[in-house]
Enzyme design. Structure first.
Site, PDB file in Angstrom:
ATOM      1  N   LYS B  88       0.824  -1.179  -0.060  1.00 15.12           N
ATOM      2  CA  LYS B  88       0.092  -0.008   0.019  1.00 15.12           C
ATOM      3  C   LYS B  88       0.836   1.290  -0.065  1.00 15.12           C
ATOM      4  CE  LYS B  88      -4.187  -1.901   0.309  1.00 15.12           C
ATOM      5  NZ  LYS B  88      -5.114  -1.407  -0.985  1.00 15.12           N
ATOM      6  N   GLU B 110     -10.075   6.415   2.552  1.00 14.24           N
ATOM      7  CA  GLU B 110     -11.011   5.134   3.090  1.00 14.24           C
ATOM      8  C   GLU B 110     -10.125   4.037   3.515  1.00 14.24           C
ATOM      9  OE1 GLU B 110     -10.154   5.543  -0.182  1.00 14.24           O
ATOM     10  OE2 GLU B 110      -9.344   3.310  -0.310  1.00 14.24           O
ATOM     11  N   SER B 377       1.893  -9.780  -1.125  1.00 15.49           N
ATOM     12  CA  SER B 377       1.433  -8.139  -0.961  1.00 15.49           C
ATOM     13  C   SER B 377       1.505  -7.822   0.459  1.00 15.49           C
ATOM     14  CB  SER B 377       0.284  -7.971  -1.510  1.00 15.49           C
ATOM     15  OG  SER B 377      -0.658  -8.914  -0.866  1.00 15.49           O
TER      16      SER B 377
END
Lengths: 284, 397
Positions: B88, B110, B377
Site C-alpha cells: 500500500k 478510506e 503483498s
C-alpha cells in the site's frame, strides 16, 4: 417533435413565476417507510399546492446524499421498494392529480433496470423528468438520448465548483431545468448554509442560459426559502422534509409533512404582483 | 496501457461522480500528467521508496512450500517487507507527493482493514499533512490495533456508521467528505478503483512491483516467469505486478479473488467470478449486486479483499483474456496461511494467502522449466488477533 413532459416542467416554473413565487419542489424518498405512506404524502403535497415532487428511488450507495437521505433509502430498501415499484406508484399520479414528478436516482440501478426500459416505463408512468446525480455531462449521452426520445426530461446539476465554461455546456444539455447545487458537498440540513455566494452563482447561470434554475442542497428552513426565492425559479427541499416525517407512518406522516411544508410554501412568495416579475429571457 | 481520454479501458472505467467532483478530477488528471512527465517527480518518488520504504523488495525463492508437490520454482515478491508491511505504501508515497505538488495540505483516505489508512497516515506524518481516515465502524472495532497506529501517526480516524459499516461505506463517506472539502483536500484512494484517473494513477504507483520482479527474474534466471499470481480485492497489488509483465505474452497472469464460503452462495467477495457489470465508486466494472442494481454485502475472511467492486482494468484484462481470474475460499486461504508460516517462516497477510493457496494448485501443472512468481503483498501481523481467536491452540500443535 412535441415534448409533452417538456411543457410540463417548463410550465411548473412559469406558473409559479406568474404568481410571484418560486416553484416549491419537495423531495420524498419513495417507499420510506412504505409505499402507501409515500402515496399519502403525495396526496398531501398535491393538496398543499406544491409545484412538483422530486421522488427519490432508493439506492444503498448514494454518493451525492448525506446521512438523512441515505438512511431513508436504506429504510425504503428494507421495505422492498425498487425501481419498478416506484414507477408503479408514480403511475397513479394522473388519476390522483399529483403534481409533475421528477425521479432522483443513481446510475447503477438505472443501468441494471435498462436505460431504454427506464425511459419507456418512466414515460408510461407520466414521469416528467429523471435526475441522475452521478452521471455528469460526459457519461450522460446515452441516457439523455433515451429519455428525450421518450419525452422525459433530464435536468443536470451545476455545483459551486463547476467552471463557467462547463456550466454553459451543462445548461445547454439540461432539459426541464438546471439544478443549482448551492454548496459543496452532499444533500442534508446539517450546518447552517451560507447562501451569500448564491446570488452571483445564479447571476452567472442567468447569463449562460434562459432555462429555469432550481436550487437545492442544504435548503431546510423558512428563512432559507425566503432568501433563495427571489433569486431562483425553483427550490428543492429534501432532507429536512424527511426529518419531519421520519418515524411516522401513513396519515400521521402525511400530516407532519403538511405542517412542515405549508410555511415553506408561503415563504416562496417573494412578490405579490400577479404577472411576470422577472425577465429571464423566455417568451411568455 | 493508458485508458482512453475519458478514462476507459475498453468498456470499463469512466467517471461516474457527482458534478461537484468533476472539476477536482480534471485538476488531478492535469497535475498527474505534469508530474508523470517530470523526471524530478519520479526521482523523488524513487528516493523515498528506497530510503523510507526499503525498496527494492527481494524476490525470494521459497524452499519448502511446494516440496513434494511440484518441481516448479516458486518466487515470492516480498512486498511484506515494505515499511508498514504491505504494498500500500508505494501508492500513498506517490499520491502524497502529488498532493504536495498540488499544494493540498489535507489528505483523506478510506480504509478497510486499516493497511491503506496506516500507509496514508505514515505519508501524512512524513509530509506534515493533516490526515483524516474514514473507516467502517465495524472495522474500527475489529482492527483496533491499526486504529491506534493511525492515531499514533497523527491521523484522525472517523468511524462510518452507514450501510454495512465496512470498506464500501468508508469509501462512500470519503467521496462525500471530498465533495464537501474539495478545494483544499486530496483524496488518496487505496486501490485501482474510483473515477478516472485513479485506476490508472494508482497502477502507475504500484507498477514498481512488476518492474522490479521482471528484472529480478531476468537477472537471476535469465528468463521470464511462466506465471504471475496476485490476490485481487480492488486489485492494486495485482495491477502493480501485472503491469511489469502485461507486454510479455508468454507470461500468464492470474488474479485470485476471495471466494469466501464459495462462489455459488452469497458469502463471497469475488466480483469478477460471481458479479456482473455495474458502476460503483465512480467507474464501470464488475460488481457484486442484485438484479435491481443494489450493491451486495460481501464476505471474505480477509478484510482487504472484502469489497464488492474491482478495478476496471482487471475487468478489461478478464474480458480480453490477457489475465485469468480464479477464486480461493476462506478455508483454502487459511490453510495456505498456516502452511507458509510452518514451511517458509513467513506469516502472510490473509489477502496474500489467497495467492499462495492458488500457487499450490497451479504448481501441480508446472515443472522445473517453469517459474511461478507470487506477489506476497503483505505480512500477516495485522491478522494475528483474528486468527488467534479462531485458533487459540495452533502454536502448541
Amino acid at each position: 417533435m412535441m415534448h409533452v413532459a417538456a411543457a410540463m416542467l417548463e410550465s411548473v416554473f412559469r406558473r409559479a413565476r406568474e404568481r410571484g413565487r418560486a416553484a416549491f419542489i419537495p423531495y420524498v424518498m419513495a417507499g420510506d417507510p412504505d409505499l402507501a405512506t409515500t402515496a399519502a404524502i403525495f396526496d398531501t403535497l398535491a393538496n398543499a399546492g406544491v409545484d412538483a415532487i422530486e421522488v427519490g428511488v432508493p439506492y444503498g450507495d448514494p454518493l451525492a446524499d448525506g446521512p438523512t437521505i441515505a438512511a431513508a433509502g436504506v429504510r425504503a430498501l428494507h421495505a422492498g421498494a425498487r425501481m419498478a415499484d416506484v414507477l408503479r406508484l408514480v403511475g397513479q399520479g394522473r388519476e390522483r392529480a399529483w403534481p409533475p414528478i421528477v425521479l432522483f436516482t443513481y446510475y447503477n440501478p438505472v443501468y441494471r433496470f435498462g436505460i431504454q426500459r427506464l425511459a419507456e416505463d418512466a414515460a408510461a408512468a407520466g414521469v416528467a423528468g429523471v435526475i441522475v446525480p452521478d452521471v455528469a455531462l460526459e457519461e450522460g449521452a446515452e441516457l439523455r438520448g433515451a429519455l428525450i426520445a421518450n419525452a422525459v426530461e433530464m435536468p443536470l446539476l451545476v455545483a459551486p465548483s463547476t467552471t463557467r465554461d462547463r456550466a454553459s455546456r451543462i445548461a445547454a444539455q439540461a432539459t426541464g431545468f438546471v439544478y443549482v447545487v448551492s454548496r459543496l458537498g452532499v444533500t442534508g440540513a446539517g450546518t447552517e448554509p451560507d447562501f451569500s455566494p448564491l446570488a452571483s452563482q445564479i447571476a452567472t447561470m442567468r447569463a449562460l442560459t434562459d432555462k429555469a434554475l432550481a436550487v437545492g442542497f442544504g435548503v431546510s428552513k423558512v428563512e432559507h426559502v425566503r432568501a433563495v426565492a427571489p433569486l431562483a425559479d425553483g427550490i428543492i427541499v429534501g432532507s429536512a422534509l424527511i426529518d419531519a416525517y421520519c418515524g411516522s407512518v401513513g396519515g400521521a406522516a402525511a400530516e407532519r409533512v403538511r405542517s412542515f411544508v405549508e410555511p415553506l410554501l408561503l415563504a416562496t412568495q417573494f412578490e405579490t404582483a400577479i404577472g411576470i416579475v422577472r425577465d429571464v429571457g423566455r417568451d411568455g | 496501457m493508458r485508458p482512453d481520454s475519458r478514462g476507459y479501458f475498453g468498456e470499463f472505467g469512466g467517471r461516474f461522480v457527482p458534478e461537484v467532483l468533476v472539476g477536482a478530477l480534471e485538476e488531478l488528471e492535469l497535475a498527474m500528467d505534469a508530474a508523470f512527465a517530470d523526471p524530478a517527480f519520479w526521482e523523488e518518488y524513487e528516493a523515498i521508496l528506497r530510503d523510507f520504504v526499503g525498496r527494492p523488495s527481494p524476490l525470494y525463492a521459497a524452499q519448502r512450500y511446494l516440496a513434494g508437490i511440484s518441481a516448479a520454482p516458486l518466487l515470492l515478491k516480498r512486498e511484506d517487507l515494505n515499511h508498514t508491511g504491505a504494498h500500500k505504501i508505494n501508492n500513498t508515497v506517490g499520491q502524497g507527493l502529488l498532493a504536495r505538488r498540488m499544494g493540498k495540505r489535507r489528505i483523506i483516505a478510506e480504509t478497510g482493514a486499516g493497511q491503506h489508512g496506516v500507509a496514508t497516515a505514515t505519508v501524512g506524518a512524513k509530509f506534515g499533512m493533516t490526515v483524516d481516515v474514514y473507516m467502517g465502524a465495524s472495522d474500527v472495532e475489529r482492527q483496533a490495533l491499526n486504529v491506534y497506529i493511525m492515531n499514533l501517526l497523527g491521523a484522525r480516524v472517523h468511524p462510518v456508521t452507514g450501510g454495512t459499516q465496512t470498506l464500501k461505506d468508508a469509501t462512500n463517506e470519503a467521496f462525500r467528505q471530498w465533495a464537501a472539502h474539495v478545494e483544499d483536500t486530496f483524496y488518496v484512494i487505496g486501490s485501482v478503483v474510483g473515477a478516472h484517473p485513479y485506476p490508472y494513477m494508482v497502477r502507475e504507483f504500484q507498477k514498481v512491483i512488476g518492474v522490479e520482479a521482471r528484472s529480478q527474474c531476468l537477472a537471476r534466471y535469465g528468463r521470464l516467469p511462466s506465471d504471475v499470481i496476485a490476490c485481487v480485492g480492488g486489485g492494486s497489488n495485482a495491477m502493480g505486478i501485472f503491469a511489469g509483465f502485461v507486454a510479455d505474452p508468454s507470461v500468464r497472469l492470474w488474479g485470485v479473488e476471495a471466494a469466501g464460503e464459495g462462489l455459488d452462495g452469497t458469502h463471497t467477495a469475488a466480483s469478477l467470478g460471481a458479479g456482473s457489470v455495474g458502476v460503483l465508486h465512480g467507474s464501470r466494472s464488475y460488481l457484486l449486486q442484485d438484479a435491481d442494481g443494489q450493491v451486495s454485502e460481501t464476505h471474505s475472511i480477509s478484510a482487504g479483499l472484502d469489497y464488492p467492486g474491482v478495478g476496471p482494468e482487471h475487468a478489461y484484462l478478464k474480458q480480453t483474456g490477457r489475465a485469468t481470474y480464479v477464486a480461493v475460499t476462506d478455508a483454502q486461504a487459511l490453510e495456505a496461511f498456516f502452511a507458509l508460516a510452518r514451511l517458509e517462516g513467513l506469516v502472510p497477510a490473509l489477502e496474500s494467502a489467497h495467492a499462495i493457496a492458488f500457487a499450490r494448485e497451479l504448481a501441480l501443472e508446472r515443472d522445473s522449466d517453469d517459474l511461478i512468481v507470487v506477489n506476497l503483498s503483505g505480512r500477516g501481523d495485522k491478522d494475528i488477533d483474528q486468527i488467534r481467536s479462531a485458533y487459540p491452540s495452533r502454536s502448541a500443535e
